[in-house]
Motif scaffolding. Structure first.
Motif, PDB file in Angstrom:
ATOM      1  N   VAL A 163      47.777  14.344  -6.709  1.00  0.00           N
ATOM      2  CA  VAL A 163      48.069  14.835  -5.587  1.00  0.00           C
ATOM      3  C   VAL A 163      48.546  13.472  -4.763  1.00  0.00           C
ATOM      4  O   VAL A 163      47.512  12.815  -4.291  1.00  0.00           O
ATOM      5  CB  VAL A 163      46.822  15.417  -4.781  1.00  0.00           C
ATOM      6  CG1 VAL A 163      47.254  15.970  -3.440  1.00  0.00           C
ATOM      7  CG2 VAL A 163      46.600  16.902  -5.634  1.00  0.00           C
ATOM      8  N   LEU A 182      53.366  15.267  -0.425  1.00  0.00           N
ATOM      9  CA  LEU A 182      53.187  16.349  -1.187  1.00  0.00           C
ATOM     10  C   LEU A 182      54.140  16.931  -1.797  1.00  0.00           C
ATOM     11  O   LEU A 182      55.359  17.097  -1.052  1.00  0.00           O
ATOM     12  CB  LEU A 182      52.265  17.289  -0.295  1.00  0.00           C
ATOM     13  CG  LEU A 182      50.863  16.924   0.339  1.00  0.00           C
ATOM     14  CD1 LEU A 182      50.462  18.135   1.388  1.00  0.00           C
ATOM     15  CD2 LEU A 182      49.992  16.494  -0.763  1.00  0.00           C
ATOM     16  N   GLU A 199      48.142  21.917  -3.095  1.00  0.00           N
ATOM     17  CA  GLU A 199      48.550  21.090  -4.077  1.00  0.00           C
ATOM     18  C   GLU A 199      47.170  20.768  -5.135  1.00  0.00           C
ATOM     19  O   GLU A 199      47.457  20.663  -6.043  1.00  0.00           O
ATOM     20  CB  GLU A 199      48.934  19.657  -3.536  1.00  0.00           C
ATOM     21  CG  GLU A 199      49.396  18.637  -4.535  1.00  0.00           C
ATOM     22  CD  GLU A 199      51.023  18.849  -4.729  1.00  0.00           C
ATOM     23  OE1 GLU A 199      51.272  19.672  -5.813  1.00  0.00           O
ATOM     24  OE2 GLU A 199      51.795  18.401  -3.868  1.00  0.00           O
TER      25      GLU A 199
END
Length: 504
Positions: free
Chosen positions: A87, A91, A155
């Motif tokens: 992550v 993003l 995410e």
């Protein structure tokens, strides 16, 4: 008691770019069910190391072992298949797609006919979000409608949808407000309890000590130490990161506070700047605290003429002024270092020398020509004065670390010789060494009589650096607190005063 074997190990990792060795024989490992913090100044090699673990970079030498077997990642898909997901701070989601579409993009469940099984996609996305205590998020909502914190949880759900056993989190709280930081930390704890190994990259020491089981420190591309978190304290970690002791992250300078240089009376612009009044004196740091949406940045933009006041007064050294543009603000002696240095403060593709001279280019021009020698001299002086680490002043500013980029922005605006310097999140996303250096620069400026307005989301920074604190909520000032009377509890209560009043 023997420690569990690492799920993934990197040994002897080295990497060079254009002949410059950025990682030198580094070893690092992660166990399932642990949070392993990775620390180091900007440029220490953290990003390169995690990108090799994620399959984005290939090491020049060294070995990667996953679950006992040596592997070679030719692409990020190989790392994903091995159970490693990342992550990133920026993003990687598609804003026009829905939450569910993003979570299963590239590996949608299929029906017997080979069509995408949308009911299963939604059901499994809902289950993943519920595991992250994200019950309020609509799986059919487009990602562009979500907050940063919500996107981050999408995410993470995306990573879990591929059965990630190791999750790399790169500066996950850099853009979050405090309430979202606490929620994310709880998610990290839940993932650890489920046996997921977390590589946690952050500059925020409070998060490291709240979450980490182990910590690894890199410096100048080399491995310094790997320790259990109980074996170190903040001072020791900082010393390992920067290679020298730092006496204080908040070196409050004893500056002589002079006459009032800026006075604001009943200032208004839209719903985020409502009836604001305050004064600022020469040699003073006025901290402005508040939650996201409180109006802090909007106030700065109004003072700098980007969103001119619709009513109210601004007085500079007793004279009423009308600030209708940033050029007017600059000419009146007001400078603004914006919150987003990448988009608003710098032209990353341009050289350091060009960025430093950008706000004062008229002074360096003869007709249509720029006096190159004068421009270079000013840039060189800024590099020496602020300790900007670079190859030369012709280096594109986008190649610098976050802390050095921030110093370039500050240098650019100090070329205008301001009376009032507005710093919006001056140390966001910079390492502890650069943070201490920027705070020292602030101390030197107030000693010279510059008046500083500092906007910060980090309460320790506000408490540590301010002579007075202005607290905003709902576009209004809810408290003005002297340094001697400021406590986290008092400032925190004022930050939510407007919201609490609305709830009542």
């Amino acid at each position: 008691m023997s420690q569990p074997k690492p799920f993934v190990s990197l040994t002897g990792m080295s990497k060079s770019f254009v002949g410059v060795k950025v990682l030198k024989d580094v070893s690092f490992d992660v166990r399932q069910g642990e949070v392993h913090a990775l620390l180091g100044e900007n440029g220490a090699g953290k990003s390169t190391l995690i990108k090799m673990l994620a399959g984005l970079y290939k090491p020049d030498s060294g070995a990667i072992v996953v679950d006992g077997d040596e592997v070679k990642f030719a692409a990020t898909s190989d790392a994903t298949a091995a159970g490693i997901a990342t992550v990133y701070q920026e993003l990687l989601l598609f804003p026009e797609l829905t939450v569910a579409e993003n979570v299963f993009l590239g590996h949608y469940p299929r029906t017997r006919l080979g069509l995408i099984d949308w009911p299963t996609v939604r059901e499994r996305t809902r289950d993943l979000l519920d595991q992250l205590d994200t019950h309020d998020l609509d799986v059919d909502a487009k990602v562009l409608s979500l907050s940063v914190a919500q996107r981050q949880r999408v995410e993470i759900a995306k990573a879990l949808s591929r059965n990630a056993r190791i999750l790399i989190m790169d500066e996950p709280t850099a853009s979050l407000v405090e309430s979202d930081v606490q929620r994310l930390m709880q998610v990290v704890r839940q993932l650890r309890a489920r046996g997921v190994g977390i590589v946690y990259v952050s500059h925020r020491m409070s998060e490291i000590f709240a979450l980490a089981d182990r910590v690894t420190v890199l410096r100048d591309g080399a491995h310094v130490a790997t320790c259990d978190i109980g074996e170190v304290n903040e001072q020791k970690l900082v010393s390992m990161m920067v290679g020298r002791p730092i006496d204080s992250l908040f070196p409050k300078a004893e500056a002589e506070i002079g006459d009032t240089v800026l006075e604001v009376k009943n200032l208004n612009h839209g719903r985020h700047v409502q009836d604001i009044s305050f004064s600022l004196r020469r040699g003073e740091i006025l901290g402005i605290a508040g939650l996201v949406g409180s109006g802090r940045t909007e106030l700065a933009l109004t003072l700098f003429g980007m969103t001119p006041a619709t009513s109210g007064e601004i007085l500079l050294e007793g004279d009423a002024v009308r600030i209708a543009s940033p050029r007017q603000a600059r000419d009146l002696g007001i400078a603004y270092v914006p919150e987003d240095r990448g988009l608003q403060g710098l032209v990353k593709s341009m050289a350091i020398r060009k960025n430093v001279s950008m706000a004062t280019i008229e002074r360096l021009s003869s007709g249509i020509f720029i006096r190159g020698r004068a421009e270079a001299d000013r840039a060189l002086a800024a590099v020496r004065r602020f300790g900007i680490r670079c190859r030369n002043i012709g280096q594109p500013v986008g190649e610098l670390s976050g802390g050095n980029q921030q110093k370039v922005v500050i240098a650019k605006w100090l070329e205008t010789e301001p009376r009032v310097l507005i710093l919006d999140e001056p140390t966001r996303g910079v390492d502890v060494g650069a943070k201490a250096e920027i705070h020292t620069i602030m101390g030197e400026l107030v000693k010279r009589g510059v008046a500083i307005i500092m906007i910060s989301s980090e309460l320790p920074e506000v408490l540590g650096m301010s002579d007075r604190i202005l607290v905003m909520s709902g576009g209004r000032v809810t408290a003005e607190i002297d340094r001697a009377d400021a406590t986290p509890e008092r400032v925190g209560a004022a930050m939510t005063a407007h919201r609490n009043a609305e709830a009542a």
